[in-house]
Design a protein around this motif. Structure first.
Motif, short mmCIF file in Angstrom:
data_model
loop_
_atom_site.label_atom_id
_atom_site.label_comp_id
_atom_site.label_asym_id
_atom_site.label_seq_id
_atom_site.Cartn_x
_atom_site.Cartn_y
_atom_site.Cartn_z
N GLY A 42 0.78 -1.23 0.00
CA GLY A 42 0.00 0.00 0.00
C GLY A 42 0.81 1.28 0.00
N LYS A 43 2.12 1.16 -0.09
CA LYS A 43 2.99 2.35 -0.07
C LYS A 43 3.80 2.44 -1.35
N GLU A 44 4.32 3.63 -1.61
CA GLU A 44 5.17 3.81 -2.77
C GLU A 44 6.55 3.23 -2.53
N ARG A 45 7.22 2.89 -3.63
CA ARG A 45 8.59 2.43 -3.52
C ARG A 45 9.48 3.60 -3.11
N ALA A 92 9.11 -5.04 4.07
CA ALA A 92 8.85 -4.60 2.70
C ALA A 92 9.53 -5.56 1.74
N VAL A 93 9.21 -5.39 0.46
CA VAL A 93 10.00 -6.03 -0.58
C VAL A 93 11.15 -5.08 -0.90
#
Length: 122
Positions: A42-45, A92-93
Motif C-alpha cells: 500500500g505504499k510507494e517504492r 517490505a519487498v
C-alpha cells in the motif's frame, strides 16, 4: 541482457539483522551507481540507500541511518545491504537498482531487480 538478482531476504525478529545481496550482470555499466529501494504493501517504492561506483560515497534515507550499511565488492558487481536493528516498519519487498546518476532514485534508475521479501516480526 542486464540483470540484477537480489537474495538474502527472510523473516527476522525485531532487533535482528539481515544481509541482502544483489548480483549484477550483463550490460550494466561498471561505473553505474547502485541503490536499494523498498516497497511496503500500500505504499510507494522508496529509496533506502545508494552508493557510487567507487564505493567512496553513500547516501541513506533518514529512516535507516545508523542501522543500515550499503557496500559493493571490489569487482563492483555485487551490492550489499547490511541491516541491523531491524524494526517491524522495515518490512517490505527490497529491490536493488542501478543507474548513471547518484543517488539512485526511482526517476533515474535504469535497471531493477525482481525484489526480495524482508519481514520483521515484533
Amino acid at each position: 541482457q542486464a540483470q540484477l538478482v537480489e537474495s538474502g531476504g527472510g523473516l527476522v525478529q525485531a532487533g535482528g539483522s539481515l544481509r541482502l545481496s544483489c548480483a549484477a550482470s550483463g550490460r550494466i555499466r561498471s561505473n553505474y551507481a547502485m541503490g536499494w529501494f523498498r516497497q511496503a504493501p500500500g505504499k510507494e517504492r522508496e529509496s533506502v540507500a545508494s552508493i557510487v561506483w567507487s564505493g567512496t560515497t553513500t547516501y541513506y534515507a533518514d529512516s535507516v541511518k545508523g542501522r543500515f550499511t550499503i557496500s559493493r565488492d571490489n569487482g563492483k558487481t555485487t551490492l550489499y545491504l547490511q541491516m541491523n536493528g531491524l524494526k517491524p516498519e522495515d518490512t517490505a519487498v527490497y529491490y536493488c537498482a542501478a543507474g548513471p546518476s547518484f543517488p539512485v532514485f526511482r526517476y533515474n534508475a535504469e535497471f531493477w531487480g525482481q525484489g526480495t521479501q524482508v519481514t520483521v516480526s515484533s
